[in-house]
Design a protein around this motif. Sequence first.
Motif, PDB file in Angstrom:
ATOM      1  N   GLN A 258      13.308  45.831 -11.400  1.00  0.00           N
ATOM      2  CA  GLN A 258      12.198  46.781 -11.938  1.00  0.00           C
ATOM      3  C   GLN A 258      10.741  46.307 -11.463  1.00  0.00           C
ATOM      4  OE1 GLN A 258      13.014  45.511 -16.211  1.00  0.00           O
ATOM      5  NE2 GLN A 258      13.424  47.446 -16.455  1.00  0.00           N
ATOM      6  N   HIS A 259      10.733  45.070 -10.966  1.00  0.00           N
ATOM      7  CA  HIS A 259       9.675  44.586 -10.218  1.00  0.00           C
ATOM      8  C   HIS A 259       9.234  45.087  -8.832  1.00  0.00           C
ATOM      9  CE1 HIS A 259       6.605  41.644  -9.062  1.00  0.00           C
ATOM     10  NE2 HIS A 259       7.345  41.343  -7.959  1.00  0.00           N
ATOM     11  N   ILE A 260      10.447  45.504  -8.160  1.00  0.00           N
ATOM     12  CA  ILE A 260      10.320  46.228  -7.020  1.00  0.00           C
ATOM     13  C   ILE A 260      10.611  47.667  -7.066  1.00  0.00           C
ATOM     14  CG2 ILE A 260      11.146  44.208  -5.676  1.00  0.00           C
ATOM     15  CD1 ILE A 260      13.897  45.599  -4.992  1.00  0.00           C
ATOM     16  N   GLY A 261      10.320  48.138  -8.378  1.00  0.00           N
ATOM     17  CA  GLY A 261      10.176  49.641  -8.447  1.00  0.00           C
ATOM     18  C   GLY A 261      11.147  50.466  -9.031  1.00  0.00           C
ATOM     19  N   PHE A 262      12.471  49.989  -9.301  1.00  0.00           N
ATOM     20  CA  PHE A 262      13.465  50.744  -9.751  1.00  0.00           C
ATOM     21  C   PHE A 262      13.174  50.965 -11.371  1.00  0.00           C
ATOM     22  CE2 PHE A 262      15.431  49.047  -6.029  1.00  0.00           C
ATOM     23  CZ  PHE A 262      16.401  50.102  -5.419  1.00  0.00           C
ATOM     24  N   LYS A 263      13.513  51.842 -11.878  1.00  0.00           N
ATOM     25  CA  LYS A 263      13.688  52.490 -13.332  1.00  0.00           C
ATOM     26  C   LYS A 263      15.119  52.672 -13.606  1.00  0.00           C
ATOM     27  CE  LYS A 263       9.030  53.396 -12.988  1.00  0.00           C
ATOM     28  NZ  LYS A 263       8.514  52.104 -12.531  1.00  0.00           N
ATOM     29  N   VAL A 264      15.313  52.315 -14.849  1.00  0.00           N
ATOM     30  CA  VAL A 264      16.760  52.527 -15.504  1.00  0.00           C
ATOM     31  C   VAL A 264      16.582  54.127 -16.127  1.00  0.00           C
ATOM     32  CG1 VAL A 264      18.003  52.132 -17.726  1.00  0.00           C
ATOM     33  CG2 VAL A 264      16.867  50.363 -16.333  1.00  0.00           C
ATOM     34  N   ILE A 265      17.759  54.783 -15.437  1.00  0.00           N
ATOM     35  CA  ILE A 265      17.795  56.151 -15.824  1.00  0.00           C
ATOM     36  C   ILE A 265      19.283  56.380 -16.374  1.00  0.00           C
ATOM     37  CG2 ILE A 265      16.672  56.983 -13.953  1.00  0.00           C
ATOM     38  CD1 ILE A 265      19.581  57.775 -12.672  1.00  0.00           C
ATOM     39  N   GLY A 266      20.073  55.279 -16.676  1.00  0.00           N
ATOM     40  CA  GLY A 266      21.307  55.743 -17.669  1.00  0.00           C
ATOM     41  C   GLY A 266      22.105  54.212 -17.691  1.00  0.00           C
ATOM     42  N   ARG A 267      23.184  54.359 -18.663  1.00  0.00           N
ATOM     43  CA  ARG A 267      23.875  53.167 -18.955  1.00  0.00           C
ATOM     44  C   ARG A 267      25.364  53.645 -18.777  1.00  0.00           C
ATOM     45  NH1 ARG A 267      26.062  50.787 -23.614  1.00  0.00           N
ATOM     46  NH2 ARG A 267      25.968  48.638 -23.403  1.00  0.00           N
ATOM     47  N   SER A 268      26.157  52.684 -18.533  1.00  0.00           N
ATOM     48  CA  SER A 268      27.921  53.021 -18.813  1.00  0.00           C
ATOM     49  C   SER A 268      28.094  51.858 -19.448  1.00  0.00           C
ATOM     50  CB  SER A 268      28.362  52.811 -17.396  1.00  0.00           C
ATOM     51  OG  SER A 268      27.965  53.806 -16.332  1.00  0.00           O
ATOM     52  N   PRO A 269      29.106  52.036 -20.436  1.00  0.00           N
ATOM     53  CA  PRO A 269      29.422  50.969 -21.230  1.00  0.00           C
ATOM     54  C   PRO A 269      30.464  49.737 -20.725  1.00  0.00           C
ATOM     55  CG  PRO A 269      30.717  52.834 -21.973  1.00  0.00           C
ATOM     56  CD  PRO A 269      29.737  53.106 -20.778  1.00  0.00           C
ATOM     57  N   VAL A 270      30.957  50.130 -19.488  1.00  0.00           N
ATOM     58  CA  VAL A 270      31.848  49.039 -18.575  1.00  0.00           C
ATOM     59  C   VAL A 270      31.622  49.436 -17.087  1.00  0.00           C
ATOM     60  CG1 VAL A 270      33.977  49.671 -20.416  1.00  0.00           C
ATOM     61  CG2 VAL A 270      33.602  51.134 -18.307  1.00  0.00           C
ATOM     62  N   ASP A 271      31.848  48.162 -16.443  1.00  0.00           N
ATOM     63  CA  ASP A 271      31.608  48.090 -15.236  1.00  0.00           C
ATOM     64  C   ASP A 271      32.611  48.909 -14.304  1.00  0.00           C
ATOM     65  OD1 ASP A 271      33.952  46.359 -14.886  1.00  0.00           O
ATOM     66  OD2 ASP A 271      33.078  44.497 -14.676  1.00  0.00           O
ATOM     67  N   GLY A 272      32.378  48.718 -13.010  1.00  0.00           N
ATOM     68  CA  GLY A 272      33.362  49.466 -11.942  1.00  0.00           C
ATOM     69  C   GLY A 272      34.929  49.000 -12.211  1.00  0.00           C
ATOM     70  N   GLN A 273      35.047  48.026 -12.664  1.00  0.00           N
ATOM     71  CA  GLN A 273      36.422  47.664 -13.154  1.00  0.00           C
ATOM     72  C   GLN A 273      36.968  48.032 -14.392  1.00  0.00           C
ATOM     73  OE1 GLN A 273      34.505  45.296 -11.357  1.00  0.00           O
ATOM     74  NE2 GLN A 273      35.284  46.163  -9.520  1.00  0.00           N
ATOM     75  N   GLY A 274      36.350  48.624 -15.261  1.00  0.00           N
ATOM     76  CA  GLY A 274      36.594  48.991 -16.607  1.00  0.00           C
ATOM     77  C   GLY A 274      36.397  47.827 -17.556  1.00  0.00           C
ATOM     78  N   LYS A 275      35.781  46.708 -17.190  1.00  0.00           N
ATOM     79  CA  LYS A 275      35.367  45.545 -18.031  1.00  0.00           C
ATOM     80  C   LYS A 275      34.374  45.972 -19.083  1.00  0.00           C
ATOM     81  CE  LYS A 275      38.694  42.862 -16.191  1.00  0.00           C
ATOM     82  NZ  LYS A 275      40.007  42.305 -16.921  1.00  0.00           N
ATOM     83  N   GLN A 276      34.361  45.163 -20.199  1.00  0.00           N
ATOM     84  CA  GLN A 276      33.345  45.503 -20.968  1.00  0.00           C
ATOM     85  C   GLN A 276      31.935  44.558 -20.723  1.00  0.00           C
ATOM     86  OE1 GLN A 276      33.579  47.433 -23.917  1.00  0.00           O
ATOM     87  NE2 GLN A 276      35.390  48.033 -22.933  1.00  0.00           N
ATOM     88  N   TYR A 277      31.691  45.198 -19.370  1.00  0.00           N
ATOM     89  CA  TYR A 277      30.193  44.462 -19.087  1.00  0.00           C
ATOM     90  C   TYR A 277      29.437  45.707 -18.778  1.00  0.00           C
ATOM     91  CZ  TYR A 277      32.925  40.163 -18.241  1.00  0.00           C
ATOM     92  OH  TYR A 277      33.869  39.002 -18.499  1.00  0.00           O
ATOM     93  N   PRO A 278      28.612  46.224 -19.525  1.00  0.00           N
ATOM     94  CA  PRO A 278      27.749  47.267 -19.407  1.00  0.00           C
ATOM     95  C   PRO A 278      26.797  47.193 -18.157  1.00  0.00           C
ATOM     96  CG  PRO A 278      27.711  46.752 -21.778  1.00  0.00           C
ATOM     97  CD  PRO A 278      28.110  45.548 -20.855  1.00  0.00           C
ATOM     98  N   LEU A 279      26.775  48.523 -17.665  1.00  0.00           N
ATOM     99  CA  LEU A 279      26.084  48.807 -16.568  1.00  0.00           C
ATOM    100  C   LEU A 279      24.859  49.405 -16.763  1.00  0.00           C
ATOM    101  CD1 LEU A 279      28.526  49.429 -13.519  1.00  0.00           C
ATOM    102  CD2 LEU A 279      27.286  47.316 -13.879  1.00  0.00           C
ATOM    103  N   LEU A 280      23.584  49.073 -15.959  1.00  0.00           N
ATOM    104  CA  LEU A 280      22.570  50.053 -16.242  1.00  0.00           C
ATOM    105  C   LEU A 280      22.189  50.550 -14.815  1.00  0.00           C
ATOM    106  CD1 LEU A 280      20.003  47.543 -17.778  1.00  0.00           C
ATOM    107  CD2 LEU A 280      21.464  49.497 -18.914  1.00  0.00           C
ATOM    108  N   HIS A 281      22.166  51.830 -14.597  1.00  0.00           N
ATOM    109  CA  HIS A 281      21.950  52.795 -13.607  1.00  0.00           C
ATOM    110  C   HIS A 281      20.463  52.956 -13.070  1.00  0.00           C
ATOM    111  CE1 HIS A 281      26.194  53.485 -13.921  1.00  0.00           C
ATOM    112  NE2 HIS A 281      26.046  54.218 -15.240  1.00  0.00           N
ATOM    113  N   MET A 282      20.067  52.465 -12.201  1.00  0.00           N
ATOM    114  CA  MET A 282      18.766  52.396 -11.959  1.00  0.00           C
ATOM    115  C   MET A 282      18.407  53.202 -10.515  1.00  0.00           C
ATOM    116  SD  MET A 282      17.852  48.609 -12.625  1.00  0.00           S
ATOM    117  CE  MET A 282      15.993  48.587 -12.908  1.00  0.00           C
ATOM    118  N   VAL A 283      17.178  53.537 -10.339  1.00  0.00           N
ATOM    119  CA  VAL A 283      16.780  54.450  -9.204  1.00  0.00           C
ATOM    120  C   VAL A 283      15.464  54.087  -8.967  1.00  0.00           C
ATOM    121  CG1 VAL A 283      18.345  56.475  -9.543  1.00  0.00           C
ATOM    122  CG2 VAL A 283      16.091  56.558 -10.639  1.00  0.00           C
ATOM    123  N   LEU A 284      14.976  54.507  -7.641  1.00  0.00           N
ATOM    124  CA  LEU A 284      13.336  54.220  -7.390  1.00  0.00           C
ATOM    125  C   LEU A 284      12.667  55.434  -7.953  1.00  0.00           C
ATOM    126  CD1 LEU A 284      13.672  52.861  -3.573  1.00  0.00           C
ATOM    127  CD2 LEU A 284      12.734  51.622  -5.607  1.00  0.00           C
TER     128      LEU A 284
END
Length: 143
Positions: free
Chosen positions: A117-143
Amino acid sequence: MTIDIAVKTDHLKLIEIWEKSVRATHDFLAEEDLQNLKPLILEQYFDAVDLRCAKDAQGEIQGFCGVLDGNIEMLFISPDARGKGIGAMLSAHAIKEQGASKVDVNEQNEQALGFYQHIGFKVIGRSPVDGQGKQYPLLHMVL
């Protein structure tokens, strides 16, 4: 500090930095998950990304960043080198030279979220699991 293309012979040092960094910043990650990820990163993920490393004046790797399809897939800094601008330097390089404009961050990793966030990325979405399908939610960010 210089940024170089990482080569295969750097991978053992990179995985060492990855593990130390994850242990310092990903306290939500189960040990079993860390141990399962380690060989995947070493044997597959490093080769799948445009991998760059930051080296100090002595040529020692202090951190690394991997980009794929405009996404920062990995950014890890040696715990001893944190807070010295290496992450910002690698991120700026990824954005300017490697075309990065997106990143996914573990929701529980508040330090990484704040950094991006400090370098300019903004949260635009969220997934309830990570790339391996584990219960570690991911925040999707873009510049």
